[in-house]
Enzyme design. Structure first.
Site, PDB file in Angstrom:
ATOM      1  N   LEU A 486       0.814  -1.220   0.000  1.00 31.73           N
ATOM      2  CA  LEU A 486       0.000   0.000   0.000  1.00 31.73           C
ATOM      3  C   LEU A 486       0.841   1.261   0.000  1.00 31.73           C
ATOM      4  O   LEU A 486       0.415   2.308  -0.475  1.00 31.73           O
ATOM      5  CB  LEU A 486      -0.921   0.009   1.225  1.00 31.73           C
ATOM      6  CG  LEU A 486      -1.964  -1.104   1.299  1.00 31.73           C
ATOM      7  CD1 LEU A 486      -2.699  -1.046   2.628  1.00 31.73           C
ATOM      8  CD2 LEU A 486      -2.949  -1.000   0.140  1.00 31.73           C
ATOM      9  N   GLY A 487       2.034   1.175   0.577  1.00 33.53           N
ATOM     10  CA  GLY A 487       2.869   2.355   0.663  1.00 33.53           C
ATOM     11  C   GLY A 487       4.095   2.078   1.508  1.00 33.53           C
ATOM     12  O   GLY A 487       4.366   0.967   1.941  1.00 33.53           O
ATOM     13  N   PHE A 491       8.444   3.821   9.262  1.00 34.12           N
ATOM     14  CA  PHE A 491       8.425   2.551   9.984  1.00 34.12           C
ATOM     15  C   PHE A 491       8.817   1.405   9.062  1.00 34.12           C
ATOM     16  O   PHE A 491       9.521   0.474   9.464  1.00 34.12           O
ATOM     17  CB  PHE A 491       7.009   2.321  10.527  1.00 34.12           C
ATOM     18  CG  PHE A 491       6.856   1.137  11.419  1.00 34.12           C
ATOM     19  CD1 PHE A 491       6.720  -0.142  10.905  1.00 34.12           C
ATOM     20  CD2 PHE A 491       6.815   1.287  12.790  1.00 34.12           C
ATOM     21  CE1 PHE A 491       6.548  -1.236  11.718  1.00 34.12           C
ATOM     22  CE2 PHE A 491       6.648   0.192  13.630  1.00 34.12           C
ATOM     23  CZ  PHE A 491       6.514  -1.064  13.084  1.00 34.12           C
ATOM     24  N   GLY A 492       8.374   1.486   7.823  1.00 36.89           N
ATOM     25  CA  GLY A 492       8.610   0.429   6.854  1.00 36.89           C
ATOM     26  C   GLY A 492       7.443   0.327   5.900  1.00 36.89           C
ATOM     27  O   GLY A 492       6.543   1.175   5.879  1.00 36.89           O
ATOM     28  N   ASP A 605       3.637  13.686  15.160  1.00 33.53           N
ATOM     29  CA  ASP A 605       3.877  13.480  13.733  1.00 33.53           C
ATOM     30  C   ASP A 605       2.567  13.517  12.956  1.00 33.53           C
ATOM     31  O   ASP A 605       2.336  12.705  12.065  1.00 33.53           O
ATOM     32  CB  ASP A 605       4.596  12.155  13.500  1.00 33.53           C
ATOM     33  CG  ASP A 605       5.227  12.078  12.105  1.00 33.53           C
ATOM     34  OD1 ASP A 605       5.459  10.940  11.634  1.00 33.53           O
ATOM     35  OD2 ASP A 605       5.465  13.127  11.494  1.00 33.53           O
TER      36      ASP A 605
END
Length: 784
Positions: A486-487, A491-492, A605
């Site tokens: 998905l993206g 984080f990863g 964030d």
């Protein structure tokens, strides 16, 4: 024979130059030679355990070793030293007469002595004498006819393959199960065979779906476990090592073994973690509680976190008057079955009746979980080794008095927990261990937070969190197929997946080179499980298996706000009313974090990429890896490590590391201006796409003004989120004029870190205010 194989069997995947697979009485195997199976998968010969070891097993360096097959089918290892031949080892005499014996290394790794002219006429085989390794097709268990017991025994050390302290054997008492021994002391058990898996290894069910075929045989001739692979090209082995773990490895194409699974892996894996009649909760804090109707045998010991004495009944059973009942414990790892009674001809109702008829019976369960359950297991002494699992496990029926059956079942003892058995206390995040699937329902933690160099503690938080087995995640995401990605974030990568029941999930996988790490992983899981709000993303669980760290969220059909606003192709035209509801939803989510949750949480964030949209375009704040918690009224602190996304950071945070709830307010203001403009605030203030839809100019201008109030330079001038929600929810009332924005050129105690070069002075006509904005910040707001 165990000693023999430790000396001469070597598994490799490369074919040596000597490629014969068979010995005969006239063709012995010298120390410099090897046998190689027909496929080249297995090699047999004298070896050194490690490259650094100079030992040859079993032959001394100054001697010459030879493996010989006698004419009667006996294998013999001899050593010649000083012109003298010594027999070091020989196999037991065969019970089968062989006319023409040969010893052959087969393609499955089995070394057999057979008749040359009759392939199935096997007189002896290495698979009957395993060492520390179980290969596909090998049996682990007992031959009740011959008395042969096939065990696994660890090496003494990595450099010494002589028998070590740990072993795995089949315990055939009661309902048979595998047990892990340290010497003669039972340390771990597999639990009984449920028809699908061993009770303490529920992940076997999911492994069956990826090519493992598990077999358990229990009859009057033999009791054993073995496994095979549907795909014979997949090479795997099960090993018991010298540290007390059973490990499964899979051979990778990169010419190396990869650890695939191991046990024991949780604090509940030991044989009796919580004493008699105690329940163990993997990752629980505390990990032990008593069954309903029971209490700690020694409250003082439990207060000192020593639960080994276990629990005793509060009320005696009333067998004479038949008033006892049964308490159903769901998703249980069944208690130790070595002293249980098993009958596969009973059904569950008959099992219940049998237990009530016997005053010594304390509980029952199905012996086979297939087809809704069948067979009967009865317990007659204390429950030992009872634990709770998640979507796995099975129902256990515990006999209790009528009084205890009617009690609430959720009480605290010293605030050691006595919990109803369908509820699981658990703590996750103080150690990142691999975990099996465990539904975590109720949890007590003692965590620490800091503010102004003082420490305060968050106690007695109740969290909800399930742990997913790695195999389930792999199956859901099709092994992290590229088309499911998905993206990508700090984080990863994030992958879409679908569980067996059809539930769609988003899997956030910690990358090895992630800018975030284990601390952020723990932090996000710890925080998000505390939060319940329609505008916060819902964490379904996490996966911590081997070196994998993943968070499993509800899937958001419309992805992130960032992709909709700033994607290369705007496939969805977001009308103003939807944008307004997104702004209002994010504001309500932040208000909950700042003021309505049990502790104050600062996200740190907030940005368009961390706002996800469900199928109805309802916004949900995500990514809590950088978040911080506060207790009390003072919610401002300073950090040396500034994290987040530049452009959304408040200037006091970006420059000096000072953050507070007003830091989130600043980020929210930037987000509002982006939602209104549809761009990274470097073009028109109103998205041109809105020209094709109806919208209220007054409402748009009100949102712009409110956004600018949030990005004011001084945090004290910025509104609270409660004020923001109020301003968004009411159309009446004049808003204050915003002061200098936080990204202005002028530096002060809360000044921007950006350069003061190339600044533009523009007029915001909506409220007749002149603002100086720097091009380098890429933050120009123009209302035409």
């Amino acid at each position: 024979m165990q000693t023999f194989l430790r000396f001469i069997l070597l598994i490799t995947l490369s074919r040596p130059c000597f490629s014969a697979d068979t010995l005969s009485p006239t063709q012995p195997l010298s120390e410099s030679q090897t046998l190689v199976s027909a496929s080249g998968t297995f090699t047999l010969g004298f070896f050194s355990p490690t490259e650094i070891s100079k030992n040859r097993y079993v032959v001394p360096q100054s001697s010459t070793g030879v493996l010989t097959l006698s004419t009667n089918g006996t294998l013999i290892i001899t050593s010649m030293q000083h012109n003298s031949t010594t027999i070091l080892w020989s196999s037991a005499p065969t019970r089968v007469n062989l006319n023409n014996p040969v010893a052959q290394l087969l393609d499955d790794g089995n070394f057999v002595v057979r008749d040359k002219d009759q392939a199935n006429h096997v007189a002896w085989q290495s698979f009957d004498h395993p060492t520390d390794t179980l290969l596909p097709g090998m049996k682990l268990g007992c031959d009740l006819t011959t008395g042969l017991n096939r065990n696994l025994t660890s090496w003494k050390s990595p450099n010494n393959p002589s028998p070590g302290d740990y072993s795995i054997t089949m315990d055939i008492r009661g309902d048979p199960q595998l047990v892990f021994l340290y010497g003669s002391v039972r340390k771990w058990r597999s639990g009984p065979w449920t028809g699908l898996s061993f009770g303490s290894i529920p992940e076997m069910v999911s492994y069956s779906r990826i090519g493992f075929n598990f077999e358990f045989v229990n009859n009057n001739r033999e009791v054993y476990y073995r496994y095979n692979m549907s795909n014979r090209s997949i090479i795997t082995r099960l090993v018991v090592n010298q540290t007390g773990k059973a490990e499964r490895y899979v051979w990778l194409s990169q010419s190396r073994w990869s650890l695939f699974w191991y046990t024991p892996k949780s604090q509940c894996s030991s044989l009796d973690s919580c004493g008699p009649n105690g329940i163990c909760y993997p990752f629980g804090s505390p990990m032990c509680s008593c069954l309903q109707g029971f209490e700690p045998r020694s409250p003082r010991d439990w207060a000192m976190m020593d639960m080994s004495s276990g629990c005793i009944r509060k009320q005696p059973l009333d067998c004479q008057n038949s008033t006892d009942g049964f308490l159903k414990i769901v998703r249980a790892r069944l208690p130790d079955t070595w002293n249980s009674f098993v009958d596969h001809s009973f059904g569950l109702e008959e099992c219940r009746a049998k237990c009530l008829m016997n005053c010594s019976c304390i509980g029952y369960a199905s012996a086979d979980m297939r087809a809704g359950g069948s067979g009967c297991i009865l317990w007659f002494k204390d429950f030992i080794g009872l634990a709770i699992y998640s979507t796995s496990g099975q129902d256990l029926y515990v006999r209790v008095s009528k009084t205890d059956l009617g009690s609430s079942g959720r009480k605290s003892h010293r605030k050691g927990i006595v919990a109803i058995i369908t509820v699981i206390p658990a703590t996750l995040l103080l150690a990142c261990a691999a975990a099996s699937s465990v539904w975590i329902k109720r949890k007590r933690i003692t965590g620490q937070v800091q503010h102004h160099n003082h420490q305060s503690k968050i106690r007695d938080e109740e969290l909800e969190l399930p742990l997913f087995d790695l195999s389930l995640v792999l199956e859901a995401t099709n092994n992290f197929a590229p088309e499911n990605k998905l993206g990508q974030g700090g984080f990863g990568p994030v992958y879409k997946g679908k569980l067996e029941d059809g539930l769609e999930i988003a899997v956030k996988r910690l990358s090895r080179n992630s800018l975030q790490g284990i601390d952020e992983f723990k932090n996000e899981a710890l925080l998000i499980t505390k939060l319940q709000h329609r505008n916060l993303v819902r964490l379904l669980g996490c996966c911590m298996d081997m070196d994998e760290r993943m968070l499993i969220y509800e899937y958001m059909a419309n992805k992130s706000l960032d992709s909709l606003l700033f994607g290369r192709e705007k496939t969805i035209n977001i009308d103003w009313q939807t944008r307004y509801q997104i702004i209002l939803g994010v504001a309500r989510g932040l208000l909950y974090l700042h003021q309505e949750s049990r502790v104050t949480i600062i996200h740190r964030d907030l940005k368009a990429g961390n706002v996800l949209l469900d199928e109805t375009m309802n916004p949900k704040i995500s990514d809590f890896g950088m978040a911080r918690t506060f207790c009390g009224d003072d919610t401002t602190t300073k950090t040396r490590k500034v994290v987040g996304t530049y452009g959304y950071m408040a200037p006091e945070y970006a420059m000096d590391g000072i953050f507070s709830v007003k830091s989130d307010v600043f980020s929210f203001g930037v987000l509002v201006l982006e939602i209104v403009s549809g761009q990274k605030i470097n073009g028109e203030a109103i998205d041109p796409l809105l020209s094709n839809s109806s919208y209220s100019l007054d409402q748009v201008i009100r949102c712009i003004q409110m956004g600018l109030l949030c990005v004011q330079s001084n945090p004290k001038d910025r509104p609270t989120m409660s004020s923001v929600v109020f301003m968004l929810s009411t159309e009446n009332g004049r808003l204050p004029k915003p002061k200098q924005p936080g990204f202005a050129a002028k530096r002060n105690s809360y000044a921007s870190p950006y350069s003061s070069n190339a600044c533009d002075t523009i007029t915001v006509l909506a409220y007749d205010t002149k603002l100086t904005l720097c091009q380098e910040t890429r933050r120009k707001i123009i209302i035409l």
